[in-house]
Write a protein that holds these residues in place. Structure first.
Motif, PDB file in Angstrom:
ATOM      1  N   VAL A 247     -28.800 -18.818  26.744  1.00 44.55           N
ATOM      2  CA  VAL A 247     -28.727 -18.778  25.276  1.00 44.55           C
ATOM      3  C   VAL A 247     -29.823 -17.879  24.717  1.00 44.55           C
ATOM      4  O   VAL A 247     -29.585 -17.073  23.809  1.00 44.55           O
ATOM      5  CB  VAL A 247     -28.845 -20.199  24.693  1.00 44.55           C
ATOM      6  CG1 VAL A 247     -29.041 -20.146  23.172  1.00 44.55           C
ATOM      7  CG2 VAL A 247     -27.602 -21.019  25.025  1.00 44.55           C
ATOM      8  N   ASN A 248     -31.036 -18.026  25.265  1.00 40.77           N
ATOM      9  CA  ASN A 248     -32.149 -17.195  24.799  1.00 40.77           C
ATOM     10  C   ASN A 248     -31.892 -15.715  25.051  1.00 40.77           C
ATOM     11  O   ASN A 248     -32.222 -14.866  24.215  1.00 40.77           O
ATOM     12  CB  ASN A 248     -33.451 -17.622  25.495  1.00 40.77           C
ATOM     13  CG  ASN A 248     -33.931 -18.980  25.040  1.00 40.77           C
ATOM     14  OD1 ASN A 248     -33.554 -19.444  23.967  1.00 40.77           O
ATOM     15  ND2 ASN A 248     -34.745 -19.630  25.852  1.00 40.77           N
ATOM     16  N   GLU A 250     -28.897 -14.285  25.385  1.00 38.18           N
ATOM     17  CA  GLU A 250     -27.836 -13.831  24.487  1.00 38.18           C
ATOM     18  C   GLU A 250     -28.359 -13.666  23.063  1.00 38.18           C
ATOM     19  O   GLU A 250     -28.000 -12.714  22.365  1.00 38.18           O
ATOM     20  CB  GLU A 250     -26.677 -14.829  24.515  1.00 38.18           C
ATOM     21  CG  GLU A 250     -25.892 -14.801  25.832  1.00 38.18           C
ATOM     22  CD  GLU A 250     -24.790 -15.842  25.865  1.00 38.18           C
ATOM     23  OE1 GLU A 250     -24.679 -16.613  24.890  1.00 38.18           O
ATOM     24  OE2 GLU A 250     -24.042 -15.874  26.857  1.00 38.18           O
ATOM     25  N   THR A 251     -29.225 -14.593  22.648  1.00 34.07           N
ATOM     26  CA  THR A 251     -29.813 -14.501  21.305  1.00 34.07           C
ATOM     27  C   THR A 251     -30.661 -13.243  21.174  1.00 34.07           C
ATOM     28  O   THR A 251     -30.612 -12.542  20.156  1.00 34.07           O
ATOM     29  CB  THR A 251     -30.682 -15.741  21.016  1.00 34.07           C
ATOM     30  OG1 THR A 251     -29.875 -16.919  21.123  1.00 34.07           O
ATOM     31  CG2 THR A 251     -31.296 -15.671  19.632  1.00 34.07           C
ATOM     32  N   ASN A 255     -30.000 -10.208  18.644  1.00 35.31           N
ATOM     33  CA  ASN A 255     -31.044  -9.751  17.722  1.00 35.31           C
ATOM     34  C   ASN A 255     -31.328  -8.252  17.901  1.00 35.31           C
ATOM     35  O   ASN A 255     -31.533  -7.519  16.929  1.00 35.31           O
ATOM     36  CB  ASN A 255     -32.333 -10.544  17.935  1.00 35.31           C
ATOM     37  CG  ASN A 255     -32.194 -11.981  17.478  1.00 35.31           C
ATOM     38  OD1 ASN A 255     -31.334 -12.304  16.652  1.00 35.31           O
ATOM     39  ND2 ASN A 255     -33.036 -12.865  18.001  1.00 35.31           N
TER      40      ASN A 255
END
Length: 337
Positions: A247-248, A250-251, A255
């Protein structure tokens, strides 16, 4: 009940069938939380002191199995230092009625029996002298690998603890002297477990902080139920960590893409405002128009929207050209000012 208590409870119900292993575990308990007294008439007595009922119950069961002896049990309130229970039998169901904050004592008063136990565990010399600090360093009772397992098990029950694995991985056994701590560390090395030693006040603590090493140690002590529970927690934690990392990642990528797209739109608007798109070649004009119309589109999506579709690298190349043009225009504008 804490995870540490669960492990000790599981181990306290295990009595190895081999007498030499039973003796090794008795030696560990006496060595770490035992006291031996010799009267003026040369009479021996063994006392086991612990704030943990499990220790005394395991000691009782081991003496019954190995020496057919049932020690006397005393439960003493710490605050008032008075006996509240005195019995020859300590059962697991008594734990429900006994209050916390008590001291549990197992006593072998019969001198000949106590002496036999101490001789079997090699905690007294052939002349009947007590070894310094009840040391079992270089003791013959822990020469066999199976007896080392038993000794480690007895050491953990006596003065060990293990953290809740859902919060942290930490296993430790507190020993009264450095030689005992070094000996325990060397025993663990036999099973491929690399422990460390740290001094904490008057104790020397042998500890582990790696989940895999703690799993291996639970296997050495034969705490198989606790091992399975810890492995389940480890699997769950690893899955959560993996999902969080994904998730990090992909985030971060999102961004990064949003920031890049915002910069591209900013450059294109600057070009449009300053010189318009008329001086751009056909390919740059088309990609500039599409980027303004689709600010959230990916490079791949922009490439597919072109009159002649191109790949991500081609789109990126055109957008970089637009960025260079915008930067050059900014420099010329600043020079004029």
């Amino acid at each position: 009940m804490s995870f540490s208590k669960d492990v000790k409870e599981e181990l306290s119900n295990q009595i190895n069938s081999a007498r030499h292993c039973q003796i090794a575990e008795v030696a560990a308990i006496i060595s770490l939380c035992g006291r031996i007294s010799i009267s003026v008439r040369d009479e021996y007595m063994i006392k086991i002191h612990s704030e943990n009922l499990t220790v005394v119950r395991k000691f009782q069961n081991l003496l019954i199995a190995a020496f057919h002896v049932r020690p006397e049990i005393i439960v003493r309130q710490k605050k008032y230092e008075r006996n509240i229970v005195q019995t020859s039998e300590l059962r697991s169901d008594m734990e429900e009625t006994l209050k916390k904050g008590n001291i549990y004592i197992a006593i072998v008063k019969q001198s000949d029996i106590a002496k036999n136990i101490l001789k079997a565990t090699r905690l007294i010399t052939e002349y009947g002298d007590i070894k310094e600090n009840l040391s079992i360093v270089d003791n013959i009772v822990v020469q066999n690998t199976c007896c080392k397992r038993a000794f480690i098990r007895g050491s953990f029950i006596s003065s060990g603890s293990i953290s809740d694995p859902s919060k942290a991985y930490h296993f430790e056994i507190a020993l009264p002297t450095r030689p005992k701590a070094v000996q325990l560390r060397e025993m663990l090395k036999v099973f491929g477990i690399e422990a460390k030693i740290v001094q904490r006040k008057r104790y020397f603590v042998v500890y582990l902080k790696e989940g895999s090493q703690i799993v291996d140690l639970l296997n050495v002590m034969e705490a198989h139920i606790a091992l399975m529970n810890l492995e389940n927690v480890r699997i769950l934690k690893e899955m959560r960590n993996s999902i969080n990392r994904q998730v990090n990642c992909e985030t971060a990528n999102i961004n990064k893409t949003v920031a890049a797209a915002s910069k591209q739109v900013e450059d294109i608007l600057f070009i449009k405002e300053l010189i318009g798109f008329g001086e751009l070649d056909e390919g740059l004009e088309e990609i500039a128009t599409l980027r303004l119309a689709h600010p959230e589109a990916s490079l791949k999506e922009l490439g597919q929207l072109l009159s002649v579709p191109i790949g991500k690298s081609g789109v990126n190349h055109r957008l970089r050209k637009l960025s260079i043009i915008a930067d050059n225009l900014r420099e010329h504008k600043e020079e004029k000012l």
